[in-house]
Design a protein around this motif. Structure first.
Motif, PDB file in Angstrom:
ATOM      1  N   UNK A 168       0.824  -1.309   0.593  1.00 27.37           N
ATOM      2  CA  UNK A 168      -0.190   0.181   0.028  1.00 27.37           C
ATOM      3  C   UNK A 168       0.857   0.903   0.168  1.00 27.37           C
ATOM      4  N   UNK A 169       0.343   2.205  -0.426  1.00 29.64           N
ATOM      5  CA  UNK A 169       0.634   3.894  -0.678  1.00 29.64           C
ATOM      6  C   UNK A 169       0.276   4.848   0.946  1.00 29.64           C
ATOM      7  N   UNK A 170       0.982   4.794   1.736  1.00 30.38           N
ATOM      8  CA  UNK A 170       0.222   4.671   2.547  1.00 30.38           C
ATOM      9  C   UNK A 170       1.727   6.439   3.898  1.00 30.38           C
ATOM     10  N   UNK A 171       0.483   7.367   3.468  1.00 30.87           N
ATOM     11  CA  UNK A 171       1.376   8.807   3.957  1.00 30.87           C
ATOM     12  C   UNK A 171       0.722   9.048   4.745  1.00 30.87           C
ATOM     13  N   UNK A 172       1.528   9.740   5.911  1.00 25.75           N
ATOM     14  CA  UNK A 172       0.840  10.231   7.520  1.00 25.75           C
ATOM     15  C   UNK A 172       1.391  11.542   7.609  1.00 25.75           C
ATOM     16  N   UNK A 173       0.172  12.106   7.789  1.00 22.78           N
ATOM     17  CA  UNK A 173       0.019  13.986   8.242  1.00 22.78           C
ATOM     18  C   UNK A 173       0.132  14.116   9.294  1.00 22.78           C
ATOM     19  N   UNK A 174       1.072  14.762   9.772  1.00 25.02           N
ATOM     20  CA  UNK A 174       1.164  15.142  11.446  1.00 25.02           C
ATOM     21  C   UNK A 174       0.748  16.720  11.226  1.00 25.02           C
ATOM     22  N   UNK A 175       0.777  17.468  12.903  1.00 20.29           N
ATOM     23  CA  UNK A 175       0.321  18.914  12.293  1.00 20.29           C
ATOM     24  C   UNK A 175       1.379  19.383  13.978  1.00 20.29           C
ATOM     25  N   UNK A 176       2.029  18.745  14.178  1.00 17.96           N
ATOM     26  CA  UNK A 176       3.552  18.758  14.595  1.00 17.96           C
ATOM     27  C   UNK A 176       2.730  19.370  16.401  1.00 17.96           C
ATOM     28  N   UNK A 177       1.876  19.435  17.017  1.00 19.06           N
ATOM     29  CA  UNK A 177       1.139  19.722  18.178  1.00 19.06           C
ATOM     30  C   UNK A 177       1.421  18.737  19.136  1.00 19.06           C
ATOM     31  N   UNK A 178       1.486  18.877  20.629  1.00 15.09           N
ATOM     32  CA  UNK A 178       1.594  18.363  21.364  1.00 15.09           C
ATOM     33  C   UNK A 178       0.136  17.674  21.752  1.00 15.09           C
ATOM     34  N   UNK A 179       0.688  16.281  22.326  1.00 21.17           N
ATOM     35  CA  UNK A 179      -0.240  15.978  22.344  1.00 21.17           C
ATOM     36  C   UNK A 179      -1.630  14.555  23.148  1.00 21.17           C
ATOM     37  N   UNK A 180      -1.064  15.467  24.595  1.00 22.87           N
ATOM     38  CA  UNK A 180      -0.884  14.384  25.810  1.00 22.87           C
ATOM     39  C   UNK A 180      -2.487  13.256  26.104  1.00 22.87           C
ATOM     40  N   UNK A 181      -1.764  11.709  26.170  1.00 14.63           N
ATOM     41  CA  UNK A 181      -2.703  10.793  26.338  1.00 14.63           C
ATOM     42  C   UNK A 181      -2.600   9.906  27.148  1.00 14.63           C
TER      43      UNK A 181
END
Length: 777
Positions: A656-669
């Motif tokens: 599969x051609x899979x692309x991941x996009x991230x916004x660079x903001x912290x995401x505490x979980x």
């Protein structure tokens, strides 16, 4: 129950007797602790090494063992047996076997044991190649007996046998249970050197691996039992649902009684029809008056059955009015009508047209006809008789004739009025007295004037007591203002009626849940005379609803807890595989390399080489299994890195051609949310591979305020989400269903948007950890 001893000790005692005297095991565990006796299987609890018990339980077990065997040294023998037969915890077992001799392994094992010893502290004073001095500092605030010392002496005596050495020689110059500050053991063992012993020490770790796998299988059985508990909770939920079905059946019986009343109303024809004019209901009186049976009438248009041609336009207009009705009541003027019968004759009736509006369904109209044939016949006879009298008394004066006509008209009207009143009163009284729900009449101050038997039985008061009762005594104080406001709105004409659910206090002080309907009864000029009030007991429905909600919440919490427990156990197993078995296999491979170099014959070198290759395969498989179980990329690098790693894995395995996009903001979980999102994302990508026939996937990881949003979009075949939901409900669909429930438990949700030929977009939304957000801010 306090936790002083790991159940490794109780398990060693039970296994000692299971192998020698299995018939006395029930007596061995008898009278240990009241809390243990309440458990379904106390023996199973005592055999589970992850459980803990108090010192009192272990003391009583040693007392029972001494009473059964009549042997004062039984505690020493049990400890010695547990060491010689390698019945220690599997972590201690692996360490002891890995370090080959007592001197090197005692200190390593002690670091592990310090985490599990809650009744003593062990001090290793000194160790040499063939001896050691150990002190046991017992905690004085925890009960202890001499048997504890004997048990530990047996273990230290038997430890050298693990490496095929003779038992140790143990001397105890000081004993805590004989007045000293601690127990001091002087231990000596014999060292032997031979090729046979070296080979045995080298191959022993394989037996340790077998024992470890057995322990893991037992943990697996424990998880199965937990899932069985969840299954039992599901059975209890089904029982509650069955109770709801029983209540529904009771309501249906009540409805059947009402239908039976309408079916057999004497002289009153009732026809029910929809907005299209087709007959839905046709009672017995309708069959008698109009000649059509219910089978002949139902499904046909009412206008084609009994409506004369001259009245059909008005009837069609009335249908249009009834179809647009928003509330129940009369929608056409009532009055006398001349209607058709099956044989074409006409019959005079008094018709009332009313509509019933129920939420979620189209209006249902009813025509209620009272046969006036007999009255018309009497009127006709009176008319003929009057004409005859007029002929006989033509000589009488016009004044006498006028007076006579007035008198006849008044008499006829009075008779008709009295008869109608009597019939109306009888019908009302029959319905009032026989109704299954509470019905009463209030005056304008909210005090009872009348009440039927169902009402007095529901509230526990007699009718006389109800009439004298202050209305405020029936409602809890917090519900009085709302009820008074609604009643005042009815009295002022701003509200036609009100319905509400609330609590009502009975005579004995108990509270029950009731559904209340209050509507005004008006006089001829429109003034409100009194109010009709109906009470229905819904206490059982409320209890069942509350129990169902509680069971659902418990199921969601238990599922979440089991999932986290499973994941932690997987991580623990992964750590054990990496830290212990992997190290042992690596060490074994190195030693085999040394042995191969020292081997004299080529055949032996070839055999050793094959064994090294097998061990190399085991190391690679152990590393792969460690990574699959522990998910180190998720716990070490975080969710976003784990998402990118997962995308790379699917891209390599399935093309599969899979692309991941991230916004660079912290995401505490939190841990639970991280794990759940990762599992769900892997489930979604697996579904893309299995069903979507997609070539490309876009994964978007972003933060929206205090929420984390992850979108998975593919260019595959797409589907109808409604059809998939129905199919999943019928066939199980436990994966996505379980994840949706756990998302709801965390305050999140999963949205799936798709259509045939347009691909699929799945969006995961979960709230971020509020504490971590505050810290980051």
């Amino acid at each position: 129950m306090e936790k002083h001893h790991s159940c490794i000790n109780t398990r060693a005692i039970i296994e000692y007797f299971q192998e020698r005297m299995p018939e006395v095991v029930p007596k061995l565990i008898e009278g240990l602790d009241p809390e243990l006796e309440k458990l379904p299987d106390p023996q199973e609890f005592l055999m589970e090494t992850n459980n803990w018990v108090s010192s009192t339980v272990v003391i009583r077990m040693f007392e029972n063992a001494r009473e059964i065997t009549k042997d004062e040294e039984i505690a020493f023998k049990i400890g010695f047996d547990s060491a010689t037969r390698k019945k220690l915890g599997y972590i201690q077992r692996i360490i002891l076997l890995a370090y080959k001799n007592p001197r090197r392994s005692l200190k390593r094992v002690q670091k592990i044991n310090d985490k599990f010893n809650r009744n003593k502290r062990i001090e290793i004073v000194e160790t040499t190649r063939d001896s050691a001095v150990i002190r046991l500092h017992w905690f004085r605030n925890i009960p202890g007996v001499k048997d504890f010392c004997l048990f530990n002496k047996g273990i230290y005596t038997g430890i050298p046998t693990i490496w095929n050495l003779p038992p140790a020689i143990l001397d105890e110059p000081k004993c805590f249970f004989e007045g000293d500050d601690y127990c001091e053991y002087h231990i000596k063992w014999i060292r032997r050197f031979s090729l046979k012993d070296s080979l045995l020490n080298f191959l022993v770790p394989w037996r340790a691996l077998r024992y470890t796998i057995e322990e893991l299988e037992k943990d697996k059985e424990l998880l199965k039992r937990k899932f069985e508990e969840v299954h039992q909770l599901n059975i209890q939920l089904k029982e509650k649902l069955d109770e709801l079905l029983i209540l529904q059946e009771a309501l249906e019986k009540s409805e059947a009684k009402f239908r039976n009343l309408l079916e057999h109303l004497p002289g009153v024809a009732v026809q029910g029809y929809g907005s299209d004019g087709r007959v839905r209901y046709w009672n017995k009186a309708s069959e008698k008056i109009y000649g059509y049976t219910a089978r002949e009438a139902v499904g046909r248009n009412l206008a084609d059955l009994i409506i004369p041609p001259e009245f059909k336009p008005a009837f069609a207009k009335g249908l249009a009015i009834g179809a647009q009705a928003k509330k129940s009541g009369e929608f056409m003027p009532s009055g006398e009508r001349i209607l058709l019968t099956k044989d074409g004759s006409r019959v005079p009736v008094y018709s009332i047209h009313t509509v019933v509006c129920l939420e979620g369904s189209e209006p249902l109209m009813f025509c209620i006809d009272v046969d006036l044939s007999e009255r018309k016949r009497v009127e006709e006879e009176l008319r003929r008789y009057r004409d005859h009298l007029e002929k006989l008394v033509e000589e009488r004066t016009a004044e006498l004739t006028r007076v006579n006509r007035q008198l006849q008209a008044e008499i006829l009207e009075r008779r008709r009025t009295e008869e109608a009143l009597r019939e109306s009163e009888v019908r009302f009284r029959t319905i009032f007295e026989g109704a299954p729900i509470g019905i009463g009449l209030w005056d304008l101050e909210g005090k009872f004037l009348e009440g039927n038997p169902a009402l007095t039985e529901m509230l526990g008061y007699s009718l006389e007591e109800l009439r004298e009762l202050d209305p405020e005594q029936l409602s809890p104080p917090e519900e009085l203002p709302a009820r008074q406001v609604l009643f005042e709105e009815i009295l002022s004409g701003r509200r036609e009626f009100f319905e509400r659910e609330g609590r009502c206090r009975r005579k004995d002080g108990s509270l029950l849940w009731v559904w209340v309907h209050v509507s005004p009864i008006k006089g001829p000029t429109g003034e409100i005379l009194f109010a009709l009030v109906m009470f229905k007991d819904i206490t059982r429905e409320k209890q069942v609803q509350a129990e169902i909600s509680e069971y659902q919440e418990r199921l969601r919490s238990l599922a979440s807890e089991l999932s986290l427990t499973e994941e932690r156990e997987r991580r623990r197993l992964a750590a054990d595989l990496h830290d212990h078995i992997g190290q042992i296999l690596a060490m074994a491979q190195i030693k085999l390399g040394e042995l191969s170099q020292e081997a004299a014959s080529p055949g032996l070198r070839t055999t050793v080489g094959e064994i090294r290759e097998f061990i190399g395969q085991a190391i690679r498989y152990t590393r792969s299994l460690t990574f699959e179980l522990g998910l180190p990329v998720l716990y070490d690098l975080g969710l976003e890195a784990a998402v990118e790693w997962l995308a790379e894995q699917f891209q390599e395995q399935y093309g599969l051609e899979i692309r991941v996009h991230r916004d660079g903001l912290p995401k505490p979980l939190g841990e639970a949310a991280n794990l759940l999102i990762f599992r769900l994302l892997r489930e979604l990508l697996t579904n893309v591979v299995k069903h979507a026939q997609a070539t490309a996937v876009e994964i978007t990881v972003s933060r929206d305020g205090d929420f984390l949003s992850i979108g998975v979009a593919d260019n595959g075949l797409g589907f109808n989400p409604a059809e998939i939901g129905i199919r999943a409900g019928r066939t199980g669909g436990y994966g996505l269903f379980s994840i949706r429930e756990r998302l709801n438990h965390l305050g999140g949700y999963l949205e799936i948007s798709s259509a045939p030929g347009r691909g699929t977009v799945a969006t995961i939304v979960v709230p971020l950890d509020k504490k971590e957000i505050l810290l980051s801010n």
